[in-house]
Design a protein around this motif. Structure first.
Motif, short mmCIF file in Angstrom:
data_model
loop_
_atom_site.label_atom_id
_atom_site.label_comp_id
_atom_site.label_asym_id
_atom_site.label_seq_id
_atom_site.Cartn_x
_atom_site.Cartn_y
_atom_site.Cartn_z
N GLY A 102 95.01 43.72 39.55
CA GLY A 102 94.91 44.12 38.16
C GLY A 102 94.73 45.61 37.99
N LYS A 105 98.27 47.17 39.50
CA LYS A 105 99.44 46.58 38.84
C LYS A 105 100.53 46.20 39.85
CE LYS A 105 97.23 47.28 35.07
NZ LYS A 105 96.34 46.18 34.61
N SER A 384 94.13 35.96 41.15
CA SER A 384 95.26 35.93 40.23
C SER A 384 96.51 35.41 40.94
CB SER A 384 95.53 37.34 39.68
OG SER A 384 95.75 38.26 40.74
N LYS A 387 101.10 38.08 37.43
CA LYS A 387 100.39 38.84 36.40
C LYS A 387 99.29 38.03 35.71
CE LYS A 387 104.26 41.94 35.41
NZ LYS A 387 105.18 42.45 34.38
N LYS A 463 88.96 40.46 32.66
CA LYS A 463 90.21 40.44 31.90
C LYS A 463 90.31 41.63 30.96
CE LYS A 463 93.18 37.28 29.33
NZ LYS A 463 93.32 35.92 28.78
N TYR A 467 93.35 43.49 32.34
CA TYR A 467 94.50 42.78 31.79
C TYR A 467 94.56 42.93 30.26
CZ TYR A 467 94.74 40.58 36.37
OH TYR A 467 94.86 40.35 37.73
#
Length: 469
Positions: A102, A105, A384, A387, A463, A467
């Motif tokens: 995260g 990326k 994760s 994505k 998150k 994200y």
């Protein structure tokens, strides 16, 4: 009077000269001191899609793996080691940077010509090279396929191997026309030496990586070094050199595992031959769990699901660490830690400065070395798939919360290199007691609302941090 004084001075000078020229009985400790003060070497063997149960220290196997077993006997087995994402590029970037996918990326598996890991995130190669280490990678990179994102530009003095997965070629079982547009190349020290890797080259990948690793050790026995060996195998398509064809009697996958075991043996023998065994940290693990769609060309895991999921079968990898100076031999640990922790832990052990930018991993040497009072410094770990942020586990490893997410499960395995079939299922918000239920079979969220609320709070914060774009 002056003549006598001059003679006395002359005699004194002669005495001093004789004393200085006289052989000393004291031992010259320069060599031993230099050897003692040399920083520890680091060797990381990182398999591709290996199953938790592929090697004998972790499960009973019909395939002999004596070298990995020997490594386990001389080091510590870790049965609760994880990666933050069970897919190639994301897993490798996490290992090399100490960062969650995260943050960087870097999600999933990147293809040919992909940008990959941004250069603003220092790699393990760059960190240790700056500290005076000789650095090398022999194997699969898969963290970027552009001039500034390939290994020779990311801190590795020496390199050879593939820039991405070995199935991204014209013989792909499902999309040969697409992948055929990109001939898979074999690189060495920043130059392409094989323009189009074929079957013969695939058969020699494990052998070539191993030979380069041994040669690197032999040439750098006076220097501290970081040696990273991310094997292409046992990721499909699987191949072995001629010496291992049919050797296991258990099919091609067994042959591949035997050759990988041989590779471990060659590397550890080279360390011993060069007198480096005591001062080298050896780490053996895999980037994620097995790609079970490929049936008899895939490894095995006792845990739920497999590669490309956030269940234990995907993120939990077999791990062995050997460091004779500071780590118990013939030991076993169920303490939880994640691949993002390796960079800060290794930096601490070697007194190498961490990158100046923020990272997510923490020094977990206390847990690894088995200190009774050691506690995991993380409140939680995040997992994760691509994505999609899907689950969190408490830092002590006791509880795991799956958020609402879809996941794939195998319906029909493939055979002899052909892919099987998956179907998509939905995972509701679920809590598992990992100490009692490592196989994630029983949702206990209703019985433990307080624990669930704590982990949901961690998940929301994670998150929001990574994200929210």
């Amino acid at each position: 009077m002056k003549t006598k004084q001059s003679l006395l001075k002359l005699l004194l000078c002669l005495v001093l000269v004789i004393i200085s020229c006289k052989p000393s009985n004291k031992k010259d400790n320069t060599k031993s001191t230099a050897k003692k003060d040399k920083k520890p070497n680091i060797v990381i063997v990182f398999l591709d899609d290996s199953g938790f149960a592929d090697f004998s220290p972790f499960a009973k196997s019909d395939v002999p793996t004596p070298n990995v077993q020997k490594l386990a006997n001389e080091g510590t087995i870790f049965t609760n080691f994880h990666v933050p994402q069970a897919i190639c590029s994301a897993s490798r970037s996490a290992l090399l940077t100490g960062c969650y996918p995260g943050r960087t990326k870097v999600f999933g598996a990147h293809g040919p010509n992909a940008r990959g890991l941004e250069t603003t995130f220092p790699t393990m190669g760059e960190v240790f090279k700056e500290a005076g280490y000789k650095t090398a990678i022999f194997g699969k990179w898969h963290c970027g396929d552009q001039p500034e994102t390939r290994p020779h530009a990311r801190g590795f003095d020496e390199s050879c191997g593939l820039m991405y997965s070995n199935d991204m070629w014209k013989h792909h079982p499902e999309a040969p026309e697409y992948w055929g547009q990109f001939p898979i190349k074999f690189w060495k020290n920043g130059e392409v030496i094989i323009e189009d890797v074929g079957f013969d080259e695939q058969k020699n990948l494990t052998k070539w990586y191993t030979e380069h690793a041994v040669d690197f050790i032999n040439r750098n026995n006076k220097n501290p070094f970081l040696l990273y060996v991310p094997h292409s195998m046992p990721h499909v398509p699987i191949f072995t050199s001629k010496a291992f064809e049919g050797k296991s009697g258990k099919g091609v996958y067994g042959d591949v595992i035997m050759e990988l075991d041989w590779s471990v043996g060659q590397i550890t023998k080279a360390l011993k031959k060069n007198g480096l065994e005591e001062n080298t940290i050896v780490i053996f693990t895999s980037d994620n769990g097995p790609w079970i769609a490929y049936g008899n060309h895939a490894g095995k895991t006792p845990f739920r699901e497999a590669k490309a999921t956030s269940f234990e079968g995907g993120t939990r990898s077999a791990c062995i660490i050997k460091y004779p100076k500071k780590l118990k031999a013939n030991n076993k640990s169920d303490k939880l830690f994640v691949s993002i922790d390796l960079l800060p832990t290794l930096c601490s052990l070697t007194e190498v400065h961490l990158p100046k930018r923020d990272i997510d991993g923490k020094n977990v040497w206390g847990l690894i070395s088995g200190k009774p009072e050691a506690k995991n410094p993380h409140e939680y770990y995040a997992f994760s798939t691509g994505k999609h942020f899907e689950s969190v586990m408490s830092g002590d490893g006791k509880w795991k919360l799956h958020l609402d997410h879809n996941y794939r499960t195998l319906v029909e395995p493939g055979n002899d290199g052909a892919a099987g079939k998956y179907k998509n299922l939905e995972m509701p918000l679920s809590l598992f007691n990992m100490e009692q239920d490592a196989y994630e079979t029983t949702n206990v969220i209703e019985e433990n609302p307080e624990i669930s609320n704590i982990l949901e709070t961690f998940a929301k914060a994670h998150k929001l941090k990574f994200y929210n774009d």
